[in-house]
Design a protein around this motif. Structure first.
Motif, PDB file in Angstrom:
ATOM      1  N   ASN A   1       0.837  -1.199   0.000  1.00 32.30           N
ATOM      2  CA  ASN A   1       0.000   0.000   0.000  1.00 32.30           C
ATOM      3  C   ASN A   1       0.875   1.255   0.000  1.00 32.30           C
ATOM      4  OD1 ASN A   1       0.747   0.605   2.733  1.00 32.30           O
ATOM      5  ND2 ASN A   1      -0.846  -0.801   3.465  1.00 32.30           N
ATOM      6  N   ASP A   2       0.256   2.413  -0.077  1.00 32.42           N
ATOM      7  CA  ASP A   2       0.996   3.682  -0.145  1.00 32.42           C
ATOM      8  C   ASP A   2       1.877   3.897   1.080  1.00 32.42           C
ATOM      9  OD1 ASP A   2      -0.134   4.238  -2.616  1.00 32.42           O
ATOM     10  OD2 ASP A   2      -1.712   5.541  -1.783  1.00 32.42           O
ATOM     11  N   THR A   3       1.412   3.503   2.247  1.00 32.68           N
ATOM     12  CA  THR A   3       2.200   3.651   3.474  1.00 32.68           C
ATOM     13  C   THR A   3       3.483   2.826   3.378  1.00 32.68           C
ATOM     14  OG1 THR A   3       0.189   4.043   4.754  1.00 32.68           O
ATOM     15  CG2 THR A   3       2.159   3.376   5.987  1.00 32.68           C
ATOM     16  N   GLN A   4       3.378   1.615   2.851  1.00 37.07           N
ATOM     17  CA  GLN A   4       4.554   0.763   2.714  1.00 37.07           C
ATOM     18  C   GLN A   4       5.542   1.331   1.686  1.00 37.07           C
ATOM     19  OE1 GLN A   4       1.985  -2.678   2.103  1.00 37.07           O
ATOM     20  NE2 GLN A   4       3.174  -3.762   3.671  1.00 37.07           N
ATOM     21  N   PHE A   5       5.028   1.870   0.601  1.00 37.07           N
ATOM     22  CA  PHE A   5       5.918   2.493  -0.384  1.00 37.07           C
ATOM     23  C   PHE A   5       6.616   3.716   0.203  1.00 37.07           C
ATOM     24  CE2 PHE A   5       3.352   0.266  -3.709  1.00 37.07           C
ATOM     25  CZ  PHE A   5       4.395  -0.425  -4.289  1.00 37.07           C
ATOM     26  N   GLU A   6       5.901   4.482   0.995  1.00 39.32           N
ATOM     27  CA  GLU A   6       6.498   5.657   1.648  1.00 39.32           C
ATOM     28  C   GLU A   6       7.567   5.217   2.646  1.00 39.32           C
ATOM     29  OE1 GLU A   6       7.029   9.738   2.205  1.00 39.32           O
ATOM     30  OE2 GLU A   6       5.894   8.687   0.674  1.00 39.32           O
ATOM     31  N   TYR A   7       7.292   4.174   3.399  1.00 33.09           N
ATOM     32  CA  TYR A   7       8.272   3.649   4.351  1.00 33.09           C
ATOM     33  C   TYR A   7       9.539   3.210   3.604  1.00 33.09           C
ATOM     34  CZ  TYR A   7      10.254   1.106   8.310  1.00 33.09           C
ATOM     35  OH  TYR A   7      11.088   0.683   9.312  1.00 33.09           O
ATOM     36  N   LEU A   8       9.357   2.484   2.515  1.00 29.98           N
ATOM     37  CA  LEU A   8      10.489   2.019   1.711  1.00 29.98           C
ATOM     38  C   LEU A   8      11.314   3.196   1.194  1.00 29.98           C
ATOM     39  CD1 LEU A   8      12.068  -0.194   0.185  1.00 29.98           C
ATOM     40  CD2 LEU A   8      10.305  -0.072  -1.594  1.00 29.98           C
ATOM     41  N   LYS A   9      10.641   4.205   0.713  1.00 23.92           N
ATOM     42  CA  LYS A   9      11.322   5.396   0.183  1.00 23.92           C
ATOM     43  C   LYS A   9      12.163   6.089   1.253  1.00 23.92           C
ATOM     44  CE  LYS A   9       9.465   9.561  -0.747  1.00 23.92           C
ATOM     45  NZ  LYS A   9       8.457  10.497  -1.208  1.00 23.92           N
ATOM     46  N   ASN A  10      11.726   6.007   2.500  1.00 26.63           N
ATOM     47  CA  ASN A  10      12.400   6.711   3.593  1.00 26.63           C
ATOM     48  C   ASN A  10      13.396   5.871   4.378  1.00 26.63           C
ATOM     49  OD1 ASN A  10      11.311   9.391   3.365  1.00 26.63           O
ATOM     50  ND2 ASN A  10       9.349   8.461   3.883  1.00 26.63           N
ATOM     51  N   GLU A  11      13.567   4.601   4.002  1.00 30.06           N
ATOM     52  CA  GLU A  11      14.562   3.782   4.687  1.00 30.06           C
ATOM     53  C   GLU A  11      15.936   4.400   4.475  1.00 30.06           C
ATOM     54  OE1 GLU A  11      14.324  -0.343   3.495  1.00 30.06           O
ATOM     55  OE2 GLU A  11      12.267  -0.513   4.214  1.00 30.06           O
ATOM     56  N   GLY A  12      16.603   4.741   5.564  1.00 25.12           N
ATOM     57  CA  GLY A  12      17.940   5.311   5.489  1.00 25.12           C
ATOM     58  C   GLY A  12      17.983   6.825   5.361  1.00 25.12           C
ATOM     59  N   VAL A  13      16.829   7.456   5.229  1.00 31.21           N
ATOM     60  CA  VAL A  13      16.784   8.914   5.158  1.00 31.21           C
ATOM     61  C   VAL A  13      16.800   9.446   6.585  1.00 31.21           C
ATOM     62  CG1 VAL A  13      15.437  10.931   4.448  1.00 31.21           C
ATOM     63  CG2 VAL A  13      15.520   8.895   2.981  1.00 31.21           C
ATOM     64  N   GLU A  14      17.816  10.251   6.893  1.00 29.67           N
ATOM     65  CA  GLU A  14      17.974  10.735   8.261  1.00 29.67           C
ATOM     66  C   GLU A  14      16.727  11.457   8.734  1.00 29.67           C
ATOM     67  OE1 GLU A  14      21.173  13.154  11.031  1.00 29.67           O
ATOM     68  OE2 GLU A  14      21.742  12.518   9.018  1.00 29.67           O
ATOM     69  N   ASN A  15      16.304  11.112   9.941  1.00 29.36           N
ATOM     70  CA  ASN A  15      15.091  11.667  10.531  1.00 29.36           C
ATOM     71  C   ASN A  15      15.333  11.799  12.026  1.00 29.36           C
ATOM     72  OD1 ASN A  15      12.581  12.066  11.703  1.00 29.36           O
ATOM     73  ND2 ASN A  15      11.520  10.675  10.327  1.00 29.36           N
ATOM     74  N   SER A  16      15.500  13.023  12.491  1.00 32.81           N
ATOM     75  CA  SER A  16      15.853  13.257  13.891  1.00 32.81           C
ATOM     76  C   SER A  16      14.728  12.884  14.863  1.00 32.81           C
ATOM     77  CB  SER A  16      16.263  14.712  14.103  1.00 32.81           C
ATOM     78  OG  SER A  16      15.182  15.568  13.787  1.00 32.81           O
TER      79      SER A  16
END
Length: 173
Positions: free
Chosen positions: A82-97
């Motif tokens: 689903n869209d949430t899973q695609f968004e999670y995948l896109k953000n794997e490794g993207v720094e997020n404080s």
């Protein structure tokens, strides 16, 4: 978090209500969770996004282990991401404080519990049913997806442990 090393999960006997065919995958996933708790117990959030020698951060590995587990369970259930899973995948490794070790570990343990509960629902006959992965619809089976989730988590756990050890034992970080 329990920081005491115990017998490895596979040496503690079968996990109740999980098929004997899925015990190795269930053991590996549970072992991943215990090892993450153990090795990250004294790791700091300040080190979470560091990339020694240009390698992936501990945060990436934590996110990826969780994300792959979630995606493989979705495919095993014969569902599409689903869209949430695609968004999670896109953000794997993207720094997020806003993410911390505690949050990332909690996310893994939620997915681990969901996966083990799913394992308990599976009849052995379904394990060889064909499933498809991704937009290219690459072929696999239910058991193939579940074992991939387990071995992939162990592979990234190993990489995470090396990165974690470097960061903990090098004063430059």
């Amino acid at each position: 978090m329990d920081n005491q090393k115990k017998e490895e999960v596979w040496l503690r006997g079968p996990i109740d209500n999980i098929s004997p065919y899925l015990q190795p995958a269930a053991h590996a996933l549970r072992q991943t969770g215990e090892d993450l708790n153990y090795w990250l117990s004294d790791f700091t959030d300040n080190q979470l996004w560091l990339k020694p020698a240009g390698r992936a951060s501990v945060a990436f590995h934590l996110q990826h282990i969780t994300g792959v587990l979630d995606r493989m369970m979705t495919y095993a259930k014969d569902l599409k991401l689903n869209d949430t899973q695609f968004e999670y995948l896109k953000n794997e490794g993207v720094e997020n404080s806003s993410l911390s070790i505690t949050i990332l570990l909690d996310q893994y343990h939620v997915k681990l519990n969901e996966a083990l509960n799913y394992f308990k629902t599976l009849d052995d006959k379904i394990l060889i049913e064909e499933r498809f992965v991704g937009r290219k619809k690459l072929p696999s089976t239910v058991i193939g997806l579940l074992f991939h989730a387990a071995e992939h988590s162990q592979r990234h756990l190993g990489q995470l442990l090396v990165t974690c050890s470097i960061l903990k034992n090098n004063s430059a970080y």
